[in-house]
Design an enzyme around this catalytic site. Structure first.
Site, PDB file in Angstrom:
ATOM      1  N   HIS A 112       0.859  -1.187   0.000  1.00 34.81           N
ATOM      2  CA  HIS A 112       0.000   0.000   0.000  1.00 34.81           C
ATOM      3  C   HIS A 112       0.888   1.227   0.000  1.00 34.81           C
ATOM      4  O   HIS A 112       1.951   1.243   0.627  1.00 34.81           O
ATOM      5  CB  HIS A 112      -0.883  -0.003   1.254  1.00 34.81           C
ATOM      6  CG  HIS A 112      -1.432   1.339   1.619  1.00 34.81           C
ATOM      7  ND1 HIS A 112      -0.897   2.109   2.640  1.00 34.81           N
ATOM      8  CD2 HIS A 112      -2.456   2.063   1.099  1.00 34.81           C
ATOM      9  CE1 HIS A 112      -1.578   3.246   2.726  1.00 34.81           C
ATOM     10  NE2 HIS A 112      -2.521   3.245   1.809  1.00 34.81           N
ATOM     11  N   ASN A 114       0.536   5.820  -0.335  1.00 29.20           N
ATOM     12  CA  ASN A 114      -0.353   6.975  -0.403  1.00 29.20           C
ATOM     13  C   ASN A 114       0.476   8.236  -0.237  1.00 29.20           C
ATOM     14  O   ASN A 114       1.370   8.286   0.606  1.00 29.20           O
ATOM     15  CB  ASN A 114      -1.409   6.868   0.710  1.00 29.20           C
ATOM     16  CG  ASN A 114      -2.242   8.120   0.850  1.00 29.20           C
ATOM     17  OD1 ASN A 114      -1.967   8.964   1.708  1.00 29.20           O
ATOM     18  ND2 ASN A 114      -3.244   8.249   0.022  1.00 29.20           N
ATOM     19  N   VAL A 115       0.203   9.231  -1.060  1.00 28.73           N
ATOM     20  CA  VAL A 115       0.747  10.572  -0.841  1.00 28.73           C
ATOM     21  C   VAL A 115      -0.393  11.556  -1.062  1.00 28.73           C
ATOM     22  O   VAL A 115      -1.184  11.397  -1.994  1.00 28.73           O
ATOM     23  CB  VAL A 115       1.948  10.902  -1.751  1.00 28.73           C
ATOM     24  CG1 VAL A 115       3.205  10.183  -1.280  1.00 28.73           C
ATOM     25  CG2 VAL A 115       1.672  10.564  -3.210  1.00 28.73           C
ATOM     26  N   ARG A 116      -0.479  12.563  -0.215  1.00 29.89           N
ATOM     27  CA  ARG A 116      -1.651  13.434  -0.265  1.00 29.89           C
ATOM     28  C   ARG A 116      -1.303  14.846   0.194  1.00 29.89           C
ATOM     29  O   ARG A 116      -0.319  15.070   0.911  1.00 29.89           O
ATOM     30  CB  ARG A 116      -2.776  12.856   0.591  1.00 29.89           C
ATOM     31  CG  ARG A 116      -2.384  12.644   2.039  1.00 29.89           C
ATOM     32  CD  ARG A 116      -3.428  11.853   2.814  1.00 29.89           C
ATOM     33  NE  ARG A 116      -3.012  11.648   4.203  1.00 29.89           N
ATOM     34  CZ  ARG A 116      -2.245  10.651   4.614  1.00 29.89           C
ATOM     35  NH1 ARG A 116      -1.802   9.755   3.753  1.00 29.89           N
ATOM     36  NH2 ARG A 116      -1.906  10.540   5.886  1.00 29.89           N
ATOM     37  N   HIS A 181      -7.674  -4.893  18.323  1.00 30.21           N
ATOM     38  CA  HIS A 181      -8.520  -6.040  18.663  1.00 30.21           C
ATOM     39  C   HIS A 181      -7.840  -7.366  18.342  1.00 30.21           C
ATOM     40  O   HIS A 181      -8.271  -8.413  18.826  1.00 30.21           O
ATOM     41  CB  HIS A 181      -9.880  -5.942  17.968  1.00 30.21           C
ATOM     42  CG  HIS A 181      -9.825  -6.089  16.478  1.00 30.21           C
ATOM     43  ND1 HIS A 181      -9.347  -5.111  15.649  1.00 30.21           N
ATOM     44  CD2 HIS A 181     -10.197  -7.122  15.663  1.00 30.21           C
ATOM     45  CE1 HIS A 181      -9.436  -5.514  14.390  1.00 30.21           C
ATOM     46  NE2 HIS A 181      -9.932  -6.729  14.372  1.00 30.21           N
ATOM     47  N   GLY A 264     -18.823  12.197   2.268  1.00 34.05           N
ATOM     48  CA  GLY A 264     -19.558  12.037   1.023  1.00 34.05           C
ATOM     49  C   GLY A 264     -18.671  11.725  -0.156  1.00 34.05           C
ATOM     50  O   GLY A 264     -19.009  12.047  -1.294  1.00 34.05           O
ATOM     51  N   ARG A 266     -16.426   9.339  -2.908  1.00 36.10           N
ATOM     52  CA  ARG A 266     -16.880   8.344  -3.892  1.00 36.10           C
ATOM     53  C   ARG A 266     -16.613   6.940  -3.355  1.00 36.10           C
ATOM     54  O   ARG A 266     -15.477   6.484  -3.287  1.00 36.10           O
ATOM     55  CB  ARG A 266     -16.153   8.566  -5.213  1.00 36.10           C
ATOM     56  CG  ARG A 266     -16.667   7.703  -6.352  1.00 36.10           C
ATOM     57  CD  ARG A 266     -16.038   8.152  -7.665  1.00 36.10           C
ATOM     58  NE  ARG A 266     -16.644   7.473  -8.802  1.00 36.10           N
ATOM     59  CZ  ARG A 266     -16.124   6.408  -9.405  1.00 36.10           C
ATOM     60  NH1 ARG A 266     -14.986   5.881  -8.958  1.00 36.10           N
ATOM     61  NH2 ARG A 266     -16.726   5.868 -10.452  1.00 36.10           N
TER      62      ARG A 266
END
Length: 305
Positions: A112, A114-116, A181, A264, A266
């Site tokens: 995985h 991710n860059v944002r 958990h 909200g 997608r």
């Protein structure tokens, strides 16, 4: 202070998506990414759009998704402003590339990345902005060599930005990708960071460039080493069982998933990270002395590399 250039960030993210997809297609040798370009109609809670790309049924990758999105809204969802009240009343933009790759062969780890970038603006006030991202590795049948090379690449990426960056972002990754958990980490970690704005904008931007471009450098050599190892039904069943942990983490704990659903976003793109198949088994315990037991004993807990 260096100028904030959100347009340059967007252009980089779109070109990063292109580059990663091309490299993964080349490694697979059969499957290609199918693009689903989408946009939000005026009047919806979130404006903007994106490019969701999915690869299925390849020679190497069972399923993979590489998503670019750029969304904007008039106000933040309650889940965000509860922790950051200074964001209340500001319009915002969030853009990023997020990907999850689920290989066929159980000896090839899931990965995985991710860059944002996030910016919240209000007329007459300074913008609030930050970067986030990282990459992490989830092996089912780990090889010490693979885990070490993954972290060595992460160290090399971080080194130009400060001597403590790898240690900090590695520890953050171990803490973030943890299932309370189950009392186990999701995998062997990597890098994770959020709220990155304590450097100048240009240095922060350079760091996410290095992380985004470094993902394939870290992952593809591992894929090449393991994709042709023979496996049977036992290994496949264990792979599907461990994929269940991926589902549990993403739906219960992942902040990006929760933010997307609450604001909200997608849904199809948000849930693109889900594996195509997974399984659960009541009170599963790996047999002592097996490779499956070794995963639990040596790899599903934070360790230094």
């Amino acid at each position: 202070m260096s100028a904030i250039d959100k347009y340059a960030v967007k252009q980089f993210l779109m070109s990063l998506q292109d580059s990663i997809c091309q490299q993964l297609e080349q490694e697979d040798g059969k499957a290609v990414f199918v693009e689903d370009a989408w946009h939000r109609e005026p009047g919806e809670r979130l404006g903007g759009g994106g490019r969701s790309r999915v690869l299925r049924d390849g020679l190497v990758f069972e399923q993979g998704g590489v998503n670019f999105s750029h969304v904007e809204g008039k106000e933040m969802p309650a889940s965000a402003t509860a922790h950051r009240p200074e964001l209340a009343g500001r319009r915002f933009e969030a853009m990023g590339v997020s990907l999850v790759i689920h290989p066929k062969n159980p000896y090839v780890p899931t990965s995985h990345a991710n860059v944002r970038f996030f910016i919240a603006e209000k007329e007459g006030e300074e913008p609030i902005w930050w970067f986030g991202g990282g990459f992490d590795l989830t092996p089912f049948y780990p090889f010490e060599e693979d885990c070490q090379s993954w972290h060595d690449t992460a160290k090399a990426i971080c080194a130009p930005f400060g001597e403590d960056v790898y240690a900090e972002h590695k520890a953050w990754c171990d803490k973030y990708f943890f299932l309370p958990h189950r009392n186990e980490t999701r995998g062997v970690g990597g890098l994770f960071f959020d709220d990155l704005n304590h450097w100048e904008f240009d240095k922060c931007f350079d760091y996410i460039k290095a992380v985004g471009e470094g993902y394939c450098q870290a992952y593809l050599p591992i894929v090449s080493r393991r994709k042709d190892i023979e496996y049977g039904e036992r290994e496949r069943e264990f792979q599907l069982y461990r994929r269940g942990r991926y589902v549990e983490f993403n739906l219960v704990y992942d902040r990006g998933t929760l933010f997307g659903l609450q604001s909200g976003g997608r849904t199809e793109s948000i849930l693109m990270s889900m594996p195509p198949l997974a399984r659960w088994e009541y009170r599963y315990e790996p047999e002592a002395g097996t490779p499956e037991a070794e995963l639990y004993e040596r790899y599903l807990k934070p360790r230094e590399w």
